[in-house]
Design a protein around this motif. Structure first.
Motif, short mmCIF file in Angstrom:
data_model
loop_
_atom_site.label_atom_id
_atom_site.label_comp_id
_atom_site.label_asym_id
_atom_site.label_seq_id
_atom_site.Cartn_x
_atom_site.Cartn_y
_atom_site.Cartn_z
N TRP A 174 -4.49 -0.17 -2.63
CA TRP A 174 -3.22 0.24 -3.24
C TRP A 174 -3.43 1.30 -4.32
N ASN A 175 -4.57 1.27 -4.99
CA ASN A 175 -4.85 2.36 -5.93
C ASN A 175 -4.94 3.68 -5.18
N ALA A 176 -5.58 3.64 -4.01
CA ALA A 176 -5.70 4.87 -3.21
C ALA A 176 -4.32 5.32 -2.73
N ILE A 177 -3.54 4.37 -2.26
CA ILE A 177 -2.23 4.70 -1.70
C ILE A 177 -1.33 5.36 -2.75
N VAL A 178 -1.36 4.78 -3.96
CA VAL A 178 -0.53 5.35 -5.03
C VAL A 178 -1.05 6.74 -5.42
N ALA A 179 -2.37 6.90 -5.42
CA ALA A 179 -2.95 8.18 -5.85
C ALA A 179 -2.72 9.29 -4.83
N VAL A 180 -2.76 8.97 -3.55
CA VAL A 180 -2.65 10.06 -2.56
C VAL A 180 -1.30 10.05 -1.85
N ASN A 181 -0.46 9.05 -2.22
CA ASN A 181 0.89 9.01 -1.68
C ASN A 181 0.92 8.91 -0.15
N ARG A 182 0.17 7.98 0.38
CA ARG A 182 0.20 7.69 1.82
C ARG A 182 0.64 6.25 2.02
N GLY A 183 0.99 5.90 3.24
CA GLY A 183 1.43 4.53 3.51
C GLY A 183 0.25 3.64 3.86
N VAL A 184 0.40 2.35 3.54
CA VAL A 184 -0.69 1.41 3.85
C VAL A 184 -0.92 1.35 5.36
N GLU A 185 0.16 1.54 6.13
CA GLU A 185 0.03 1.45 7.59
C GLU A 185 -0.78 2.63 8.13
N GLU A 186 -0.81 3.73 7.37
CA GLU A 186 -1.63 4.87 7.82
C GLU A 186 -3.11 4.51 7.78
N TYR A 187 -3.50 3.82 6.71
CA TYR A 187 -4.90 3.39 6.62
C TYR A 187 -5.18 2.29 7.65
N ALA A 188 -4.24 1.33 7.74
CA ALA A 188 -4.48 0.19 8.64
C ALA A 188 -4.55 0.64 10.10
N SER A 189 -3.84 1.72 10.41
CA SER A 189 -3.83 2.17 11.81
C SER A 189 -5.20 2.71 12.24
N LEU A 190 -6.03 3.05 11.26
CA LEU A 190 -7.33 3.63 11.59
C LEU A 190 -8.38 2.57 11.95
N CYS A 191 -8.07 1.32 11.62
CA CYS A 191 -9.12 0.30 11.75
C CYS A 191 -8.64 -0.92 12.53
N ASP A 192 -9.60 -1.78 12.87
CA ASP A 192 -9.26 -3.04 13.54
C ASP A 192 -8.86 -4.10 12.53
N SER A 193 -9.53 -4.09 11.39
CA SER A 193 -9.18 -5.05 10.34
C SER A 193 -9.28 -4.37 8.99
N MET A 194 -8.46 -4.88 8.07
CA MET A 194 -8.52 -4.34 6.70
C MET A 194 -8.22 -5.51 5.76
N MET A 195 -8.87 -5.51 4.62
CA MET A 195 -8.50 -6.53 3.63
C MET A 195 -8.11 -5.82 2.34
N PHE A 196 -7.24 -6.47 1.57
CA PHE A 196 -7.03 -5.98 0.20
C PHE A 196 -6.86 -7.17 -0.73
N CYS A 197 -7.05 -6.91 -2.02
CA CYS A 197 -7.00 -7.96 -3.03
C CYS A 197 -5.69 -7.92 -3.81
N PHE A 198 -5.14 -9.07 -4.05
CA PHE A 198 -3.99 -9.20 -4.98
C PHE A 198 -4.52 -9.41 -6.40
N SER A 199 -5.77 -9.84 -6.48
CA SER A 199 -6.32 -10.29 -7.77
C SER A 199 -6.93 -9.17 -8.60
N LYS A 200 -6.79 -7.93 -8.14
CA LYS A 200 -7.33 -6.82 -8.94
C LYS A 200 -6.14 -6.08 -9.58
N GLY A 201 -5.99 -4.79 -9.31
CA GLY A 201 -4.93 -4.03 -9.98
C GLY A 201 -3.53 -4.60 -9.76
N LEU A 202 -3.32 -5.31 -8.67
CA LEU A 202 -1.97 -5.83 -8.40
C LEU A 202 -1.60 -6.98 -9.34
N GLY A 203 -2.59 -7.53 -10.04
CA GLY A 203 -2.26 -8.41 -11.16
C GLY A 203 -2.11 -9.90 -10.86
#
Ligand SMILES: Cc1ncc(COP(=O)(O)O)c(C=O)c1O
Length: 337
Positions: A174-203
């Motif tokens: 999400w830090n990347a998404i906010v910085a480059v203004n792209r959608g999360v689905e754009e990143y997810a579409s590139l891979c088979d699996s993706m993980m992200f953390c709620f416990s970091k910047g998302l608070g």
């Protein structure tokens, strides 16, 4: 004043998040009966354009389940030498999944196309089986670095063409998404699996999530139980995660702005040198004299908590509990060093 810049895992829930947690559900998730958790998983899968999602206790668990659910023993996983999975997860893929890790020294968070091709094993009785490529966005060791999207896509296209599964460790996607203004689905579409953390910047206090195909997540769900990761009543944590998605994404830009202010101070001090490009919320720097221990003691005495031993350089991380007064205080300490 204490300014704790050791990591964005240190976020404390805001009042709004605490209220959301208090109205969390209390179903048993091992029985798949916690409505809040099920809804969160569906929401994240939908946001990412993937079939399914699995809420986990940590980013490490989500990464390990991604590897375990998409490999078999004797497989080989290509990943960055400086990646979290390789550096900071205890070599767990060898233990949990029985796979061999094949670290490459990625440049700017990506392997070169020829390097991916060169790492592929041909079928032979001596060889492990090349199965998976892992990427990390934003890249922790590289200072929250965001790889160029087109270059990332080229690497993923190449890896896919070579028959590799692709996993993105998007602990801080999400830090990347906010910085480059792209959608999360754009990143997810590139891979088979993706993980992200709620416990970091998302608070959120606890929690990460793995997205992927129905088969992958079904397998990950099964394996999670054996690792002791079956939640009983995680509804309050799912509520915090859900709140984070609705309220704490855009504000990451504020953390990036504050990181820039601190990085500018580092640049102004001739005794210090920035060691990483600043893309998001992490400032990496070193001391030109080489006296890291001395600088660490100086910062510590000022109450500025930091990490340096994991990277052999300083890492300061901004997050939602770091306010402007704390940044001003840190800037002054850095300029006075
Ligand atoms: C890039 C990256 N991946 C994975 C993790 C692991 O997350 P957790 O601490 O929740 O296990 C971290 C934690 O700092 C990280 O920086």
């Amino acid at each position: 004043m204490i300014v704790d810049l050791r990591s964005d895992v240190l976020t404390k829930p805001t009042e709004g998040m605490l209220d959301a947690m208090m109205s969390g559900t209390f179903g048993d998730d091992v029985f798949s009966e916690d409505e809040g958790t099920l809804k969160l998983q569906e929401k994240v899968a939908r946001m990412c354009g993937k079939e399914s999602a699995l809420f986990t206790v940590s980013g490490t668990m989500a990464n390990q389940l991604a590897v375990a659910s998409q490999t078999v023993p004797h497989d080989e996983v290509i990943l960055d030498l400086k990646s979290h999975i390789f550096q900071f997860e205890q070599g767990a893929p060898a233990v949990i999944s029985g796979v061999q890790m094949r670290p490459l020294d990625y440049e700017n968070a990506l392997p070169k196309l020829q390097e991916v091709e060169g790492a592929i094993r041909f079928p032979d009785i001596h060889h492990p089986v090349s199965r998976m490529l892992c990427l990390e966005i934003s890249h922790n060791y590289l200072g929250g670095f965001i790889p160029d999207f087109d270059e990332l896509k080229a690497v993923c296209d190449k890896a896919r063409g070579l028959g590799l599964k692709i996993h993105i460790d998007g602990a801080r996607i999400w830090n990347a998404i906010v910085a480059v203004n792209r959608g999360v689905e754009e990143y997810a579409s590139l891979c088979d699996s993706m993980m992200f953390c709620f416990s970091k910047g998302l608070g959120a206090p606890i929690g990460s999530i793995l997205v992927g195909s129905k088969d992958t997540i079904t397998r990950a769900h099964y394996l999670r139980k054996g690792l002791g990761g079956g939640w009983r009543q995680p509804g309050m944590l799912a509520a915090a995660a859900d709140y984070a998605l609705d309220n704490n994404i855009e504000r990451l830009a504020e953390d990036h702005g504050r990181a820039k202010t601190i990085a500018d101070a580092v640049e102004k001090n001739p005794k210090l040198r920035l060691t990483r490009r600043l893309d998001t919320n992490m400032i990496f720097f070193t001391v030109k004299s080489g006296d890291l221990q001395g600088c660490s003691e100086y910062l510590e005495n000022k109450g500025i908590l930091h990490d340096w031993k994991h990277f052999n350089m300083f890492r300061l991380v901004t997050y939602l509990n770091i306010d402007d007064a704390m940044v001003d205080y840190t800037v002054k300490a850095i300029l006075d060093y």
